[in-house]
Motif scaffolding. Sequence first.
Motif, PDB file in Angstrom:
ATOM      1  N   TYR A 199       0.858  -1.191   0.000  1.00 55.26           N
ATOM      2  CA  TYR A 199       0.000   0.000   0.000  1.00 55.26           C
ATOM      3  C   TYR A 199       0.889   1.234   0.000  1.00 55.26           C
ATOM      4  CZ  TYR A 199       0.856   0.326   5.080  1.00 55.26           C
ATOM      5  OH  TYR A 199       1.437   0.421   6.312  1.00 55.26           O
ATOM      6  N   SER A 200       0.344   2.338  -0.509  1.00 56.73           N
ATOM      7  CA  SER A 200       1.095   3.582  -0.602  1.00 56.73           C
ATOM      8  C   SER A 200       0.356   4.699   0.117  1.00 56.73           C
ATOM      9  CB  SER A 200       1.330   3.979  -2.068  1.00 56.73           C
ATOM     10  OG  SER A 200       2.154   3.033  -2.728  1.00 56.73           O
ATOM     11  N   LEU A 201       1.102   5.497   0.859  1.00 53.67           N
ATOM     12  CA  LEU A 201       0.590   6.674   1.533  1.00 53.67           C
ATOM     13  C   LEU A 201       1.186   7.914   0.891  1.00 53.67           C
ATOM     14  CD1 LEU A 201       1.097   5.488   5.236  1.00 53.67           C
ATOM     15  CD2 LEU A 201      -1.019   5.362   3.904  1.00 53.67           C
ATOM     16  N   ILE A 202       0.447   9.005   0.949  1.00 57.50           N
ATOM     17  CA  ILE A 202       0.947  10.277   0.444  1.00 57.50           C
ATOM     18  C   ILE A 202       0.959  11.278   1.584  1.00 57.50           C
ATOM     19  CG2 ILE A 202      -1.362  10.904  -0.394  1.00 57.50           C
ATOM     20  CD1 ILE A 202       0.022  12.587  -2.550  1.00 57.50           C
ATOM     21  N   ALA A 203       2.100  11.923   1.793  1.00 52.79           N
ATOM     22  CA  ALA A 203       2.231  12.942   2.826  1.00 52.79           C
ATOM     23  C   ALA A 203       2.188  14.307   2.154  1.00 52.79           C
ATOM     24  CB  ALA A 203       3.540  12.762   3.598  1.00 52.79           C
ATOM     25  N   GLY A 204       1.089  15.025   2.363  1.00 49.12           N
ATOM     26  CA  GLY A 204       0.957  16.351   1.772  1.00 49.12           C
ATOM     27  C   GLY A 204       1.998  17.307   2.310  1.00 49.12           C
ATOM     28  N   THR A 205       2.381  17.134   3.584  1.00 48.52           N
ATOM     29  CA  THR A 205       3.492  17.880   4.171  1.00 48.52           C
ATOM     30  C   THR A 205       4.718  16.974   4.113  1.00 48.52           C
ATOM     31  OG1 THR A 205       1.999  19.060   5.663  1.00 48.52           O
ATOM     32  CG2 THR A 205       4.334  19.026   6.244  1.00 48.52           C
ATOM     33  N   PRO A 206       5.716  17.301   3.302  1.00 50.84           N
ATOM     34  CA  PRO A 206       6.808  16.341   3.058  1.00 50.84           C
ATOM     35  C   PRO A 206       7.800  16.218   4.192  1.00 50.84           C
ATOM     36  CG  PRO A 206       7.233  18.388   1.884  1.00 50.84           C
ATOM     37  CD  PRO A 206       5.871  18.529   2.498  1.00 50.84           C
ATOM     38  N   TRP A 207       7.780  17.145   5.160  1.00 48.99           N
ATOM     39  CA  TRP A 207       8.787  17.144   6.210  1.00 48.99           C
ATOM     40  C   TRP A 207       8.643  15.944   7.142  1.00 48.99           C
ATOM     41  CZ3 TRP A 207      12.398  20.606   5.264  1.00 48.99           C
ATOM     42  CH2 TRP A 207      12.057  21.772   4.572  1.00 48.99           C
ATOM     43  N   ILE A 208       9.778  15.511   7.689  1.00 53.03           N
ATOM     44  CA  ILE A 208       9.825  14.443   8.686  1.00 53.03           C
ATOM     45  C   ILE A 208      10.186  15.090  10.019  1.00 53.03           C
ATOM     46  CG2 ILE A 208      10.906  12.270   9.371  1.00 53.03           C
ATOM     47  CD1 ILE A 208      11.589  11.867   6.378  1.00 53.03           C
ATOM     48  N   TYR A 209       9.299  14.988  11.007  1.00 53.23           N
ATOM     49  CA  TYR A 209       9.457  15.715  12.266  1.00 53.23           C
ATOM     50  C   TYR A 209       9.956  14.803  13.383  1.00 53.23           C
ATOM     51  CZ  TYR A 209       6.900  19.574  10.139  1.00 53.23           C
ATOM     52  OH  TYR A 209       6.515  20.597   9.320  1.00 53.23           O
TER      53      TYR A 209
END
Length: 421
Positions: A199-209
Motif C-alpha cells: 500500500y502507498s501513503l501520500i504525505a501532503g506535508t513532506p517534512w519528517i518531524y
Amino acid sequence: MIFDYADFACTEIINSVRAATYSQLYCLPIECDACPELPCALDHGDLQADPYEPYTDPATDEAPWYDPAVPASADVLGFMGLDVTGFHSSTISRTPIPLVGDGSALGIARRAHRVITYTVLMIVRDECALSYGLEWMAAALTGCCEDGCDGAELGVFACCPECEGCDAMRYLYNVGLLEGPTVESLEYLSDGILARITYSLIAGTPWIYRNPIAASETWYDLTAGTVVVTDPDTVYDECEGAADCLEDPDCPSPPSIVRVPVPVDPCYPTGSATFLRTVISIPTTDVPNRLDMVPVLELDVGATDLRRLVVRFRSSLTGADCADALLDPCSVCADLQIPFLPAGSKLVVDGRTQRATVECETELVGTSTTSPPLYGAQGDAFQWPVFQCPEGMCIEILTTQASTGAGTMARVLMVTRSDAG
C-alpha cells in the motif's frame, strides 16, 4: 526508517515483533529479525514482569485489529513489515528557466509531496481471518476525515529504538492513503496463510518531524509572569533598517507600486497596557545543527476570557540568558497575536500542520472546535514561522494582566524537521 513499525491515524498498522510472537503460538515458520526492544519502547505489556513478555495472543492483548464481535479477528496473527520506500530521498526540486541569452535562471526551489510505499506480510490462520484482515487494513488505512480531510499523522522509527525513551520516533503529517492495500501474493501453509500486501501513503506535508526539544516541553503558569507596562508595537518603531547607501537625497526614488492591502485585525489595540510577561529560553545546545525548527503553541485559558495574546520569538546566540534579547528590538523574528480566547478554551497553533484550533465547552453539543484568527506584528497578516538557523531562542508570551485568569497555562514546543530520513 525501519519497516518493523508504523502507526497511522493513532492505529498501529505494522508491528513485526507482535506478528512474530503470535505466529510462534501456532508454530508458523516465520523468520523475523525485528528490533528486540520495540515493545518496551512502545510501553507494551508489563515492563516489571519477569520474564518480560509483551504479547500473549490477539484477544488477550486486544490487538489493534481484534474485535470481540468478529470471532475471525482472533485468528489474524499480525502484520509484519518487509520493506518501505519514500523516506530516504529529499522532495526538493526546481525548474530552471532559460534566459534569452546564455544560461538559465535557477527558478524557485520547492518541495513536492512525499509518497511512502510499504510491503507487509499479513499472517492469518484461515480464509475467514484473511478476509477480515483485509477489511480491517483497508478501513484502518482510510484514517479519519477531519479538518477538511487534511490527512492524519504517521508515526515511524528512524532506527531500532531502545527501551528507554523514544528519540528514534519520527512523525509525518497530512498523510492519507494513495493506493491499496493490494494483495501481491498468497502462500498457503498447513496452519495458516501468508499474504504479501503493498500500500502507498501520500504525505501532503513532506517534512519528517522529530519529538519536540526537551527544553520546550515545560508548561508555564502565565499568571506568574512579570508585570510590565508596555506597548508591544514600540519594538518595531525602535528597530529601523539601515538606510540605503545609494539613495540620493537630491533625487529620491519613485514611489513603490501600490499593493493590494492585507486585512488586519479590526480590533487591534494601540498604546501601552499592563501585561504579564513569561519568557521561555531554548539553549543553543538543545537545537540540532542544520535542522529547521517550527513552533507548536498550546494554551489552556483560565477562569476569564483572554482578550489579548502576543507570542514573540526572538533570536539569541546563547539561548541561556534572554535578558539581552529582550532589550534588543532587532532580535524579533516572528509574532503571533490572537485578540480573544474564551474562558476554559484550549488553543493549539501547530506549525507542523499549519493549522490552529480552539476547543470550547458548550451547553448543547459538548465540545466545539473552531479555527481562530491569527495575526502577525501590529495586527498584520500572520505568516507561519520557520527558524532555519541553529541558534538559541527566547520566546516571550505577553497577556494583558486584567484578562489573565487563574489557571491560564501555556507551553511552546519547538520541533525540528528534516527533508529525508
